[in-house]
Design a protein around this motif. Sequence first.
Motif, PDB file in Angstrom:
ATOM      1  N   ALA A 281     -16.224   1.803  -0.730  1.00  0.00           N
ATOM      2  CA  ALA A 281     -15.478   2.841  -1.427  1.00  0.00           C
ATOM      3  C   ALA A 281     -14.208   3.169  -0.658  1.00  0.00           C
ATOM      4  O   ALA A 281     -14.255   3.511   0.516  1.00  0.00           O
ATOM      5  CB  ALA A 281     -16.345   4.085  -1.589  1.00  0.00           C
ATOM      6  N   GLY A 282     -13.075   3.014  -1.297  1.00  0.00           N
ATOM      7  CA  GLY A 282     -11.799   3.273  -0.634  1.00  0.00           C
ATOM      8  C   GLY A 282     -11.407   4.736  -0.712  1.00  0.00           C
ATOM      9  O   GLY A 282     -11.986   5.517  -1.468  1.00  0.00           O
ATOM     10  N   ASN A 283     -10.444   5.114   0.088  1.00  0.00           N
ATOM     11  CA  ASN A 283      -9.891   6.472   0.056  1.00  0.00           C
ATOM     12  C   ASN A 283      -8.538   6.389  -0.624  1.00  0.00           C
ATOM     13  O   ASN A 283      -7.533   6.039  -0.004  1.00  0.00           O
ATOM     14  CB  ASN A 283      -9.764   7.020   1.480  1.00  0.00           C
ATOM     15  N   SER A 284      -8.519   6.701  -1.905  1.00  0.00           N
ATOM     16  CA  SER A 284      -7.293   6.542  -2.696  1.00  0.00           C
ATOM     17  C   SER A 284      -6.179   7.480  -2.249  1.00  0.00           C
ATOM     18  O   SER A 284      -5.018   7.286  -2.594  1.00  0.00           O
ATOM     19  CB  SER A 284      -7.602   6.787  -4.176  1.00  0.00           C
ATOM     20  N   GLU A 285      -6.528   8.493  -1.454  1.00  0.00           N
ATOM     21  CA  GLU A 285      -5.517   9.445  -1.010  1.00  0.00           C
ATOM     22  C   GLU A 285      -4.691   8.902   0.155  1.00  0.00           C
ATOM     23  O   GLU A 285      -3.635   9.449   0.479  1.00  0.00           O
ATOM     24  CB  GLU A 285      -6.188  10.761  -0.598  1.00  0.00           C
ATOM     25  N   LEU A 286      -5.177   7.840   0.802  1.00  0.00           N
ATOM     26  CA  LEU A 286      -4.483   7.293   1.957  1.00  0.00           C
ATOM     27  C   LEU A 286      -3.781   5.978   1.621  1.00  0.00           C
ATOM     28  O   LEU A 286      -4.394   5.085   1.050  1.00  0.00           O
ATOM     29  CB  LEU A 286      -5.462   7.047   3.111  1.00  0.00           C
ATOM     30  N   THR A 287      -2.517   5.880   1.991  1.00  0.00           N
ATOM     31  CA  THR A 287      -1.830   4.599   1.897  1.00  0.00           C
ATOM     32  C   THR A 287      -2.209   3.763   3.109  1.00  0.00           C
ATOM     33  O   THR A 287      -2.825   4.261   4.056  1.00  0.00           O
ATOM     34  CB  THR A 287      -0.306   4.800   1.873  1.00  0.00           C
ATOM     35  N   ASP A 288      -1.842   2.486   3.105  1.00  0.00           N
ATOM     36  CA  ASP A 288      -2.140   1.631   4.253  1.00  0.00           C
ATOM     37  C   ASP A 288      -1.484   2.162   5.521  1.00  0.00           C
ATOM     38  O   ASP A 288      -2.075   2.130   6.606  1.00  0.00           O
ATOM     39  CB  ASP A 288      -1.666   0.199   3.982  1.00  0.00           C
ATOM     40  N   VAL A 289      -0.257   2.665   5.382  1.00  0.00           N
ATOM     41  CA  VAL A 289       0.459   3.199   6.549  1.00  0.00           C
ATOM     42  C   VAL A 289      -0.245   4.429   7.096  1.00  0.00           C
ATOM     43  O   VAL A 289      -0.419   4.589   8.312  1.00  0.00           O
ATOM     44  CB  VAL A 289       1.920   3.535   6.185  1.00  0.00           C
ATOM     45  N   GLN A 290      -0.681   5.309   6.199  1.00  0.00           N
ATOM     46  CA  GLN A 290      -1.380   6.522   6.638  1.00  0.00           C
ATOM     47  C   GLN A 290      -2.710   6.180   7.300  1.00  0.00           C
ATOM     48  O   GLN A 290      -3.082   6.774   8.318  1.00  0.00           O
ATOM     49  CB  GLN A 290      -1.607   7.448   5.441  1.00  0.00           C
ATOM     50  N   LEU A 291      -3.424   5.211   6.721  1.00  0.00           N
ATOM     51  CA  LEU A 291      -4.710   4.793   7.299  1.00  0.00           C
ATOM     52  C   LEU A 291      -4.489   4.196   8.682  1.00  0.00           C
ATOM     53  O   LEU A 291      -5.236   4.502   9.627  1.00  0.00           O
ATOM     54  CB  LEU A 291      -5.386   3.778   6.386  1.00  0.00           C
TER      55      LEU A 291
ATOM     56  N   LEU B 203     -15.499   2.067  15.887  1.00  0.00           N
ATOM     57  CA  LEU B 203     -14.750   3.240  15.439  1.00  0.00           C
ATOM     58  C   LEU B 203     -14.053   2.954  14.110  1.00  0.00           C
ATOM     59  O   LEU B 203     -14.131   3.749  13.164  1.00  0.00           O
ATOM     60  CB  LEU B 203     -13.731   3.643  16.509  1.00  0.00           C
ATOM     61  N   VAL B 204     -13.391   1.803  14.028  1.00  0.00           N
ATOM     62  CA  VAL B 204     -12.674   1.441  12.806  1.00  0.00           C
ATOM     63  C   VAL B 204     -13.651   1.171  11.667  1.00  0.00           C
ATOM     64  O   VAL B 204     -13.422   1.575  10.520  1.00  0.00           O
ATOM     65  CB  VAL B 204     -11.781   0.209  13.053  1.00  0.00           C
ATOM     66  N   SER B 205     -14.756   0.507  11.960  1.00  0.00           N
ATOM     67  CA  SER B 205     -15.742   0.160  10.931  1.00  0.00           C
ATOM     68  C   SER B 205     -16.376   1.393  10.298  1.00  0.00           C
ATOM     69  O   SER B 205     -16.839   1.342   9.158  1.00  0.00           O
ATOM     70  CB  SER B 205     -16.844  -0.722  11.528  1.00  0.00           C
ATOM     71  N   ASN B 206     -16.400   2.495  11.035  1.00  0.00           N
ATOM     72  CA  ASN B 206     -17.030   3.714  10.539  1.00  0.00           C
ATOM     73  C   ASN B 206     -16.032   4.739  10.025  1.00  0.00           C
ATOM     74  O   ASN B 206     -16.409   5.890   9.765  1.00  0.00           O
ATOM     75  CB  ASN B 206     -17.890   4.345  11.646  1.00  0.00           C
ATOM     76  N   TYR B 207     -14.777   4.318   9.842  1.00  0.00           N
ATOM     77  CA  TYR B 207     -13.767   5.255   9.350  1.00  0.00           C
ATOM     78  C   TYR B 207     -13.651   5.142   7.831  1.00  0.00           C
ATOM     79  O   TYR B 207     -13.517   4.030   7.303  1.00  0.00           O
ATOM     80  CB  TYR B 207     -12.404   4.997  10.003  1.00  0.00           C
ATOM     81  N   PRO B 208     -13.707   6.268   7.117  1.00  0.00           N
ATOM     82  CA  PRO B 208     -13.618   6.233   5.647  1.00  0.00           C
ATOM     83  C   PRO B 208     -12.315   5.592   5.170  1.00  0.00           C
ATOM     84  O   PRO B 208     -11.246   5.870   5.715  1.00  0.00           O
ATOM     85  CB  PRO B 208     -13.658   7.719   5.264  1.00  0.00           C
ATOM     86  N   GLY B 209     -12.425   4.735   4.180  1.00  0.00           N
ATOM     87  CA  GLY B 209     -11.247   4.081   3.620  1.00  0.00           C
ATOM     88  C   GLY B 209     -11.041   2.674   4.107  1.00  0.00           C
ATOM     89  O   GLY B 209     -10.289   1.906   3.499  1.00  0.00           O
ATOM     90  N   VAL B 210     -11.713   2.293   5.199  1.00  0.00           N
ATOM     91  CA  VAL B 210     -11.611   0.927   5.721  1.00  0.00           C
ATOM     92  C   VAL B 210     -12.534   0.027   4.903  1.00  0.00           C
ATOM     93  O   VAL B 210     -13.743   0.247   4.844  1.00  0.00           O
ATOM     94  CB  VAL B 210     -12.005   0.872   7.214  1.00  0.00           C
ATOM     95  N   LYS B 211     -11.963  -1.006   4.284  1.00  0.00           N
ATOM     96  CA  LYS B 211     -12.740  -1.881   3.412  1.00  0.00           C
ATOM     97  C   LYS B 211     -13.248  -3.132   4.121  1.00  0.00           C
ATOM     98  O   LYS B 211     -14.228  -3.733   3.699  1.00  0.00           O
ATOM     99  CB  LYS B 211     -11.889  -2.291   2.209  1.00  0.00           C
TER     100      LYS B 211
END
Length: 265
Positions: free
Chosen positions: A102-112, A162-170
Motif C-alpha cells: 500500500a503506497g502513501n499517495s500523499e508523498l511524492t518520491d522526493v518527499q519520501l 528502517l527503509v523496509s518498515n517505512y510507510p509508502g516504500v513499495k
Amino acid sequence: MRFTNVVSALGLALAIGMGIAGVSAYAQGKKESASGANDPQILQDLKEKLSSKRFGGVKPEVNRGVVTLTGSVDLYSAKSDADNRAHHVKNVLAVRNMIEVAGNSELTDVQLRDKLAEKLSYDRVGYGTTAFNSFTIGVQDGVVTLGGVAYGPMDRDSAVSLVSNYPGVKDVIDNIEVAPLSPNDDRIRMAVARAVYGFPSLNKYSIDPAKPIRIVVVNGNVTLAGVVDTQADKDTAGIRANGVPGVFKVTNDLQVAGAASPEQR
C-alpha cells in the motif's frame, strides 16, 4: 583393533545409508510437489506461517509446488517476510511474490526520499559508527534504491530494515557495500575523525550526530561525504584528512550547502 575397525566401518556405512535415504526422501518430496500431490499440505503449512495479522491481506495459492502470493500489505517488510516464510515451507519448489504494498499517495518520491534520508541520518546514533556510514538514496515510484558504504553489516542491515518498515516504500533495492574488516582502517577512521572534528572551524559538525562529515575508509583510502557550510570548510576537511599518517588517498566529495545532491546523506 579388528572389532574397532568393524564398528567404525558399520558406523560409516550406516551414516552413508542414512544420507542416501535422506536424499531419496528429499527427491521424492520434490517429485510429489511437481505432481501437485503436496499442494494441500503446502497450502495448510503456508497459511499457518502467514497467520499473523500483518499478513491479513495476503492470499496464497499453490499449484504443483509453486506458491503464488497475491493481495496487499501495509509495509514492504511484510511483503519480504511473507516471501521468506513461503520459501521455508517444506516441499515448496518456487515462490511468485506478487503482493502489492500500500503506497502513501500523499508523498511524492522526493518527499519520501527526504523523509528516509532524515530517518537514516539518526539511525544507530549512539553506536559510534554514524560518521563512518555514507548512504545514497534514490526513489522512483515508491521503489527505494540504497547505495553507498556501511561501516559494518549491522549498519547496513539496520538501514535496510528502517527503509523496509517505512510507510509508502513499495520495494527496496539494497546496493549498499560493507567496508572490509580492517584494524588499520579502524585506526585511520578514528585518526581522521579526530583530525577533522578536532579542528576549531570544523568542530561544529560534531554537534548534531545526524549531520556529521561522513568518513568512509576502505583499504586506507578515505572518502569524505556530507554537506558543509562553506568551500573553506570543505577544503580544510580535505587537508586535515590528508595529514593523517597511513592514509593512501583522500577523495573529497563534500558538498557545499546550496549545491548539495539531495541523494547524498
